[in-house]
Every structure is written in structure tokens, then in C-alpha cells.
Design a protein around this motif. Structure first.
Motif, PDB file in Angstrom:
ATOM      1  N   LEU B  54       0.844  -1.209   0.000  1.00  0.00           N
ATOM      2  CA  LEU B  54       0.000   0.000   0.000  1.00  0.00           C
ATOM      3  C   LEU B  54       0.873   1.250   0.000  1.00  0.00           C
ATOM      4  CD1 LEU B  54      -3.013  -0.500   2.441  1.00  0.00           C
ATOM      5  CD2 LEU B  54      -3.050  -0.029  -0.012  1.00  0.00           C
ATOM      6  N   ARG B  55       1.920   1.223   0.831  1.00  0.00           N
ATOM      7  CA  ARG B  55       2.804   2.388   0.887  1.00  0.00           C
ATOM      8  C   ARG B  55       3.459   2.607  -0.468  1.00  0.00           C
ATOM      9  NH1 ARG B  55       4.975   0.657   6.013  1.00  0.00           N
ATOM     10  NH2 ARG B  55       6.929   0.139   5.003  1.00  0.00           N
ATOM     11  N   TRP B  56       3.916   1.505  -1.091  1.00  0.00           N
ATOM     12  CA  TRP B  56       4.557   1.621  -2.407  1.00  0.00           C
ATOM     13  C   TRP B  56       3.601   2.225  -3.421  1.00  0.00           C
ATOM     14  CZ3 TRP B  56       6.900  -3.971  -2.232  1.00  0.00           C
ATOM     15  CH2 TRP B  56       8.065  -3.948  -1.448  1.00  0.00           C
ATOM     16  N   LEU B  57       2.383   1.737  -3.383  1.00  0.00           N
ATOM     17  CA  LEU B  57       1.371   2.203  -4.329  1.00  0.00           C
ATOM     18  C   LEU B  57       1.175   3.719  -4.176  1.00  0.00           C
ATOM     19  CD1 LEU B  57      -0.354   0.520  -6.313  1.00  0.00           C
ATOM     20  CD2 LEU B  57      -2.257   0.815  -4.724  1.00  0.00           C
ATOM     21  N   ALA B  58       1.009   4.151  -2.932  1.00  0.00           N
ATOM     22  CA  ALA B  58       0.764   5.573  -2.680  1.00  0.00           C
ATOM     23  C   ALA B  58       1.985   6.400  -3.046  1.00  0.00           C
ATOM     24  CB  ALA B  58       0.398   5.787  -1.219  1.00  0.00           C
ATOM     25  N   ASP B  59       3.182   5.880  -2.729  1.00  0.00           N
ATOM     26  CA  ASP B  59       4.394   6.620  -3.095  1.00  0.00           C
ATOM     27  C   ASP B  59       4.506   6.727  -4.611  1.00  0.00           C
ATOM     28  OD1 ASP B  59       5.169   7.152  -0.566  1.00  0.00           O
ATOM     29  OD2 ASP B  59       6.478   5.404  -0.357  1.00  0.00           O
ATOM     30  N   GLY B  60       4.174   5.646  -5.295  1.00  0.00           N
ATOM     31  CA  GLY B  60       4.210   5.657  -6.758  1.00  0.00           C
ATOM     32  C   GLY B  60       3.266   6.713  -7.313  1.00  0.00           C
ATOM     33  N   TYR B  61       2.077   6.738  -6.762  1.00  0.00           N
ATOM     34  CA  TYR B  61       1.077   7.715  -7.215  1.00  0.00           C
ATOM     35  C   TYR B  61       1.560   9.140  -7.037  1.00  0.00           C
ATOM     36  CZ  TYR B  61      -3.087  10.679  -6.483  1.00  0.00           C
ATOM     37  OH  TYR B  61      -3.993  11.695  -6.480  1.00  0.00           O
ATOM     38  N   THR B  62       2.042   9.481  -5.841  1.00  0.00           N
ATOM     39  CA  THR B  62       2.451  10.870  -5.616  1.00  0.00           C
ATOM     40  C   THR B  62       3.695  11.214  -6.439  1.00  0.00           C
ATOM     41  OG1 THR B  62       3.555  10.141  -3.605  1.00  0.00           O
ATOM     42  CG2 THR B  62       1.424  11.194  -3.341  1.00  0.00           C
ATOM     43  N   THR B  63       4.641  10.276  -6.553  1.00  0.00           N
ATOM     44  CA  THR B  63       5.841  10.568  -7.344  1.00  0.00           C
ATOM     45  C   THR B  63       5.472  10.820  -8.806  1.00  0.00           C
ATOM     46  OG1 THR B  63       6.975   8.995  -5.934  1.00  0.00           O
ATOM     47  CG2 THR B  63       8.168   9.780  -7.861  1.00  0.00           C
ATOM     48  N   LEU B  64       4.632   9.936  -9.342  1.00  0.00           N
ATOM     49  CA  LEU B  64       4.250  10.038 -10.745  1.00  0.00           C
ATOM     50  C   LEU B  64       3.521  11.354 -11.025  1.00  0.00           C
ATOM     51  CD1 LEU B  64       4.233   8.197 -13.315  1.00  0.00           C
ATOM     52  CD2 LEU B  64       1.843   7.786 -12.779  1.00  0.00           C
ATOM     53  N   LEU B  65       2.488  11.622 -10.242  1.00  0.00           N
ATOM     54  CA  LEU B  65       1.650  12.787 -10.525  1.00  0.00           C
ATOM     55  C   LEU B  65       2.379  14.097 -10.266  1.00  0.00           C
ATOM     56  CD1 LEU B  65      -1.385  12.813 -11.460  1.00  0.00           C
ATOM     57  CD2 LEU B  65      -0.508  10.631 -10.770  1.00  0.00           C
TER      58      LEU B  65
END
Lengths: 241, 236, 280
Positions: B54-65
Motif C-alpha cells: 500500500l505504501r509503495w502504491l501511494a508513493d508511486g502515485y504521488t511521485t508520478l503525478l
């Protein structure tokens, strides 16, 4: 997903990379210099310096960059005879200079606030200590305020550079063939929006990751006193990168 | 034509159209901000969770956007959004295409972008909570939902207000990019007007002034909210 | 009867009183609203032009309810495929490339591409004198006319709308000779011609004429030879998603009927000041 097509798209988009980097690099540089001037103006006690700086920051932070781009490119284009009479038309004639102007002015407004905040964050005791040692204003700025403020400003400035890299995409709207422009053109030719934007997005993401990493490295290098003492002597200076 | 005739409210004046477009800018920005609150709080929760994926997913989202130009994100939602929806509809046995209105696309795109920024704001605000209060709530036997409602949410919102004010300003300015999807907001209307009258300067100047008015009003609004929310807090 | 509204996203609802119930569907038609006289945005924000009136009449004859939506040119085909609307009427020519991804009705008008330049500029005396050359019918003649223009065009900057038959033409025949600058709308290259950022524009002759009729452009003129055939395609038609033969049939029949009774010609005379309909 069609990998061959993605690879081809990626290569086509790379043709726009030099322009994207040039726009980002120069606007950060020009904007940074202007920002320093604006920050010093608004920190001075002279109202004739403070108010223009504040008005500049207010206007450029309060309006969208895209509006500023349009105002400078198409808006000023309406006044060609006047600008020609002033001898500055050659500058505003080029989409590149218009984009660079808009990006630089915009980033200057944001960066001015970052720099102002950083200078204000320098502990007063340190300035007092510097004065007590008999430092002049310039020495004080160079030895005490500058280094501390620089370290303080870095994280926020890193964000600002990243948003500048992203903002260069707006230059596509005034005919500049950078990465986003090529992406738009490819979409119009192939009608495969999702794949093309994944490719274009990855290019920007890579630039931004590089920028962020570089500044993190700089920050690390600038704050040796905040690090824990090494258990054994470091192997080489390269470890900092 | 003088500026007043051009931007006036007469039969050939663009005043009403510009004001309506300014209204649309506010509407799409508010919707985008609210959508971002949903995305952002979910992402903040994921970032604070103990589950690593879950943390990875959220980090991926914020980094990408936060690393990709917003213009690209908007195009992605605009062209990709209804293609994806149509595919889902076909899978469920529906037929034809599902069109997404430009307003909805714009709001969702702004939501996705601002969600990435709001996530950091909420996370920071949560970390600013006094740990002792959470422990105290647990000690008196509060169930998690009640603790969230009574202890966490009110304080997180209070700490988040200054950060949210910044994100709101961002959303308001980013909303100008929605013009590329054809939604007639302030910038789009100015483009239409300047193309039609060949007088770009007055249109973009007016647009800039209207944006400035909206951002100024909202700065005061958030300032008022901040003071109000801090009534119960002792200041040093 | 036409009801024009400017509400919301500058929609124009074209209501045909009887057809709506009979067909039971609303056909949404996209136009650009920035390509006078085909389609443009009038003061106050209303859409108007040749294709707006044509759409109303076609829908009336096909007995369907139509709604016109505005859509930027550079996304007009992807958004059709994405289902944002059902048809495109935006001065779009039938070309092979486009036919690979969408369907077209039968064409309603066809015209040549031309340069627009300043009257007192270096390009005012482009050779060719407004004569139309068709690459399909007289390839040798067209190439010769083009070669005659090349020395004068050398090194000049030409503005053109992105992903149009006109930009394809410049890419294919004049790349390396002129500097091609691509714009999102023709109105934007008009503004840059006026401000002197570019030396010429290349677009359809009637679109240029429509622009140059305005008082701001009194010092600008059409120049050189005009071209058709090859990349210019087979004429302007209604763009449709692939696999909708029923809708294509409706438009085909309505266009044929307007062609037969002369009402299409009348519309052409009204908006283009000349008959650019396609005679079979």
C-alpha cells in the motif's frame, strides 16, 4: 501494449528533449537571478523597493502560467508597431524568447518567496555573532547568511525546479517543438493517446528524478555538520554522490 | 472597439461570456479540489499504513503525478478516460461508447493532480498530532472510527488548512490547462474571444485580472478559516 | 427551426421537432469553431458558419435531433473515437490516413489550398496567379507550378494548422524549402501573420479569404498557385466512427438531397461567395 510502437514513440519524443532542457535550464537560471533581486528588494526597508517586488510576486503567483504565456506571446503580438519602434520586437517575435520570458518571470515570483523565507530563517544569533566578530555586510552575506540560507532553500527550490521542468510543456501551445508538442503531433497522426503520453510522461519523470537526486546530493554535501560521525573513515569522496 | 465595448455587456460585448467562464473556472476547480481531497486522504492513509505494498502504491502515485507535466495528465484523462470507460461498459454487456463530459474529465484530472499534493498535506498534518492524544483515546477504549471522528479528523483538518490553501491556489491555476479539453472556462473563453475579434491582449489581460481576483478572495478565505480553526489553540 | 443557446459548454442545440421521436437518438456533432467561414465563434460566444447551418439542415432532412459541440482540432479524431460525440463537421477532408481510423460520409465541398501573404511583403508576387493545379489530374503541371514558386519561398516561415491536409502538403512538398510552423488553430496563425512572426500562411483558399475580408487584414492577399488532389484528399465530409453504417447512410442521403435541390449550392454561395460544391 505495443512495445515496438512505444520504443519508436520514445525515440521520436527524444528529439524534443534538447529544447525542453534548454527552456527549463535557462528559465531556472534567469528566474533564479531575478528571484534573488526580488527577494533582496522585498527584504529591504525601502517602500519604493518593497512594493514593486511584492506586486510582482502577487501578480505572477496569482495568475496561471498559461495565461502569462498567452499574454506575452499573442497579447504583445498585437502591439508590433510600438514594440518595433522601441526596438524590442526581434525578441518578442520569437516564440522561444516569449516562452523563456514567461517561464522565467513565473519562476522568479515563486523562487523569490523561497529565497526570502530562507534568508529570514537564518538565526539572528548567528548574524549577531558575525557582526560581533567585525564582519562587514558583504562578508556576512558571503560567510553566514548565504550558506545557511542556501541550505535552507534547497528542498523548496528542488520542488520549484521540478515544477519548471513540468511547466516547459506549456511552450508546446505556442508552436515550440519540445517533448509535449511532438507528443501532441504524434497523437494527431496515430490517434494512440495513452501509449504516447506514457512515453512522454516517462521522459519528464526521468528528468525530474535526476533533478531531485542531484539536489538531495547537494544538500547532503552542504550539511556535513548534521550527519552522524562516521564509524570508520569514508572510503572516498565519491560516496557523497 | 474600445476596451469597455469589447468587455462590456452590450450585444457584441464579451462581458457576460467572460463572467460565466470565470464561474466555470471556479466550479471545475472546486470539483477538482474535492476529488483531490478524496484521492489525497486515501493516499495519505496508504502512506501511513503498515502494509508495505500500500505504501509503495501511494508513493508511486504521488511521485508520478508530481513528476509528470499536468498538461500530459489532463490529456491522459481526456483521451484515455472515456476509452477506458467504454471498454468497461462493453465488458458489462453494454454497447457503443460512454462519453465523459469535459467538466467531469477536468475535475477528475485536477483531482488526480491535486490529490498527490493533498496526500502530503494530510500526512504531514497527521504526523503533527500529539501522540499522547491518540494513546489517551486508545486508553479510554475509543474504537478506531470514533477516534478518527473525534480526535484525528478535526485536528488534521486544522493543521492542514495552510497547506490546503496552497493546494487550492494550485488547483485554481491548473484549471486553466483544462481549456485544452474544450471546456469553456476562463482561458478557453479568452482564446475563443481573441480568435474571433483578433484582440488577444484585452482578453488575456481580463482573464489574468479575473484569476487574480479569484485567488485573492480565496487567500482571504483561507486566512479567515485558519484563524477560526485556531481559536482553541494557545499561541506562544 | 434553430434554437441557439450559449449555455454551459457553448452548445448549440439544433432541434428538429418531428425527427427526435422518430429516430429516438441525439446525434452529437463536433466542430472546431475557429475555421471561418466553415465554422467560427461569433461575438458573444455563439457558434456560426457554413457547417453550423449545413448541420442543422442535414439533421432536419435526416429527421434526427442534433447537438453541436465545440472541440479543439488537435483532439477532434481521438475524441470521436472515444465517443465524446458521433460525428465531425469541421472542414475535415477525406484523406487516406484519416480513412484508416474513421469513416466519412460523401463529401459536401472541395477546394484548393493556397498561400496568404502581406500585400507589401516579399511574397506578394508569388508566381501562379491563383490558378488551381490538381496533382491527380495534371501532376506535371502541379509540380512545375510548385517549382516556379520555390525560389521565392526559400527560407521563409509559413504558418499552418497542425495535422491538416495543408500541413501534410507542406511536409511533403516544401520541407527544407520553407520553415514550417504549426499552430493549434488557424486563428492563431492569422494572429501571427498579422504580427509579422510568419511570412505566409497556408490554408484553404476560402478560409483565407474569409479571414482577409476582415478590416484588420486589408493589407493581406492570396498569392501564388493553388493546389488540390494527392494529399488534399477527396473533399470535405462528415467524419464518423467506423462501424456505424446507419448514421453514414443518414448523412449521405441528406447531403445528396441537398446537392440535388440546389440548397447546398445556395449555402456555399452564402458563406464562400462561390460554388465549391462537388459536381458529379
Amino acid at each position: 501494449m505495443d512495445l515496438a510502437f512505444m520504443a519508436e514513440t520514445w525515440l521520436a519524443l527524444l528529439a524534443g528533449l534538447p529544447l525542453t532542457l534548454r527552456l527549463a535550464g535557462w528559465s531556472v537560471l534567469c528566474g533564479g537571478v531575478l528571484a534573488l533581486v526580488l527577494a533582496l528588494m522585498s527584504l529591504s526597508r525601502h517602500p519604493a523597493l518593497v512594493w514593486p517586488a511584492r506586486a510582482f510576486v502577487f501578480v505572477f503567483r496569482g495568475t496561471p502560467l498559461l495565461v502569462q504565456v498567452f499574454l506575452i506571446y499573442y497579447g504583445l503580438g498585437q502591439f508590433r508597431p510600438t514594440l518595433q519602434a522601441w526596438g524590442v520586437w526581434w525578441f518578442f517575435r520569437e516564440a522561444y524568447w516569449c516562452a523563456l520570458t514567461a517561464l522565467s518571470l513565473n519562476t522568479a515570483a515563486y523562487a523569490a518567496e523561497i529565497i526570502r523565507g530562507a534568508i529570514l530563517s537564518v538565526p539572528y544569533g548567528q548574524i549577531e555573532a558575525g557582526r560581533a566578530c567585525g564582519m562587514g555586510r558583504l562578508t556576512l552575506a558571503r560567510r553566514i547568511v548565504g550558506p545557511i540560507a542556501l541550505r535552507q532553500a534547497l528542498p523548496a527550490y528542488s520542488n520549484e525546479i521540478v515544477s519548471m521542468v513540468k511547466a516547459t510543456s506549456l511552450a508546446s501551445i505556442i508552436t515550440l517543438a519540445e517533448v509535449t508538442f511532438i507528443a501532441q503531433k504524434l497523437i494527431a497522426q496515430t490517434f494512440r493517446a495513452v501509449e504516447i503520453f506514457i512515453c512522454a510522461g516517462s521522459i519528464y519523470l526521468l528528468i525530474n528524478i535526476a533533478v531531485t537526486r542531484a539536489i538531495l546530493g547537494l544538500e547532503y554535501w552542504l550539511s556535513p555538520h548534521l550527519r552522524a560521525a562516521p564509524r570508520e573513515p569514508p572510503a572516498s569522496e565519491a560516496a557523497h554522490a | 472597439m474600445t476596451y469597455l465595448e469589447l468587455m462590456g455587456f452590450g450585444p457584441t460585448g464579451w462581458g457576460p461570456a467572460m463572467l460565466r467562464a470565470a464561474g466555470m473556472t471556479v466550479v471545475v476547480a472546486v470539483l477538482g479540489f474535492l476529488a483531490g481531497a478524496v484521492f489525497g486522504s486515501l493516499a495519505a492513509w496508504a502512506k501511513l499504513s503498515r502494509v508495505r505494498p500500500l505504501r509503495w502504491l501511494a508513493d508511486g502515485y504521488t511521485t508520478l503525478l508530481r513528476g509528470v507535466p499536468d498538461l500530459l495528465v489532463i490529456y491522459l484523462f481526456y483521451f484515455g478516460g472515456s476509452a477506458a470507460l467504454s471498454a468497461v461498459a462493453r465488458m458489462l454487456g453494454g454497447q457503443g461508447f460512454v462519453g465523459v463530459p469535459a467538466l467531469l474529465t477536468g475535475a477528475l484530472a485536477l483531482g488526480a493532480i491535486s490529490g498527490a499534493y493533498q496526500a502530503e498535506v494530510y500526512r504531514g498534518a497527521f504526523l503533527a498530532l500529539a501522540r499522547g492524544e491518540l494513546e489517551a483515546a486508545r486508553a479510554v477504549g475509543m474504537p478506531p472510527a470514533l477516534m478518527f471522528r473525534r480526535i484525528v479528523a478535526p485536528q488534521v483538518l486544522r493543521y492542514a488548512i495552510p497547506g490546503l490553501g496552497n493546494v487550492w491556489q494550485l488547483v485554481l491555476k491548473e484549471s486553466a490547462l483544462i481549456s485544452v479539453t474544450g471546456l469553456v472556462e476562463l482561458l478557453r473563453q479568452s482564446q475563443i474571444g481573441s480568435g474571433s475579434t483578433r484582440e488577444p491582449f484585452p482578453f488575456y489581460l481580463t482573464a489574468a485580472a479575473l484569476y487574480l481576483a479569484i485567488t485573492t478572495v480565496s487567500t482571504y478565505g483561507f486566512g479567515w478559516l485558519e484563524t477560526r480553526s485556531m481559536r482553541g489553540v494557545r499561541r506562544a | 427551426m434553430r434554437i441557439v443557446t450559449t449555455l454551459g459548454a457553448a452548445l448549440i442545440a439544433v432541434a428538429a421537432a418531428t425527427g427526435a421521436l422518430a429516430q429516438g437518438r441525439t446525434v452529437r456533432i463536433a466542430t472546431e469553431g475557429a475555421y471561418a467561414p466553415y465554422n467560427f465563434t461569433a461575438p458573444g460566444g455563439k457558434l456560426d458558419g457554413f457547417e453550423i447551418e449545413l448541420a442543422a439542415e442535414l439533421c432536419k432532412r435526416a429527421k434526427v435531433t442534433c447537438e453541436i459541440v465545440q472541440q479543439d482540432w488537435d483532439g477532434i479524431i481521438p475524441a470521436l473515437q472515444a465517443g465524446k460525440y458521433d460525428a465531425i463537421m469541421a472542414g475535415m477532408n477525406i484523406t487516406e490516413k484519416r480513412e484508416a481510423v474513421i469513416d466519412f460520409s460523401i463529401p459536401y465541398v472541395q477546394e484548393a489550398g493556397s498561400f496568404g501573404v502581406a500585400k507589401d511583403g516579399p511574397l506578394a508576387k508569388l508566381p501562379g496567379d491563383g490558378q488551381v493545379f490538381n496533382f491527380d489530374k495534371d501532376n506535371a503541371g502541379a509540380v512545375k507550378a510548385l517549382e516556379a514558386m520555390k525560389p521565392m519561398l526559400k527560407g521563409k516561415t509559413v504558418g499552418v494548422q497542425v495535422s491538416t491536409i495543408h500541413s501534410t502538403f507542406l511536409d511533403k512538398y516544401l520541407k527544407g524549402t520553407v520553415e514550417i510552423r504549426e499552430y493549434k488553430t488557424t486563428e492563431q496563425h492569422d494572429l501571427d501573420l498579422l504580427s509579422g512572426r510568419i511570412d505566409a500562411i497556408f490554408a484553404s483558399a476560402s478560409a483565407i479569404r474569409g479571414t482577409f475580408d476582415k478590416p484588420d487584414f486589408k493589407d493581406y492577399t492570396l498569392a501564388g498557385a493553388r493546389f488540390s488532389g494527392d494529399v488534399f484528399g477527396r473533399g470535405v465530409a462528415v467524419g464518423l466512427r467506423k462501424g456505424e453504417p446507419a448514421l453514414k447512410k443518414l448523412f449521405d442521403e441528406a447531403i445528396a438531397s441537398m446537392n440535388a435541390d440546389g440548397s447546398l449550392k445556395a449555402l456555399s454561395m452564402k458563406w464562400f461567395k462561390s460554388d465549391i460544391t462537388i459536381k458529379s
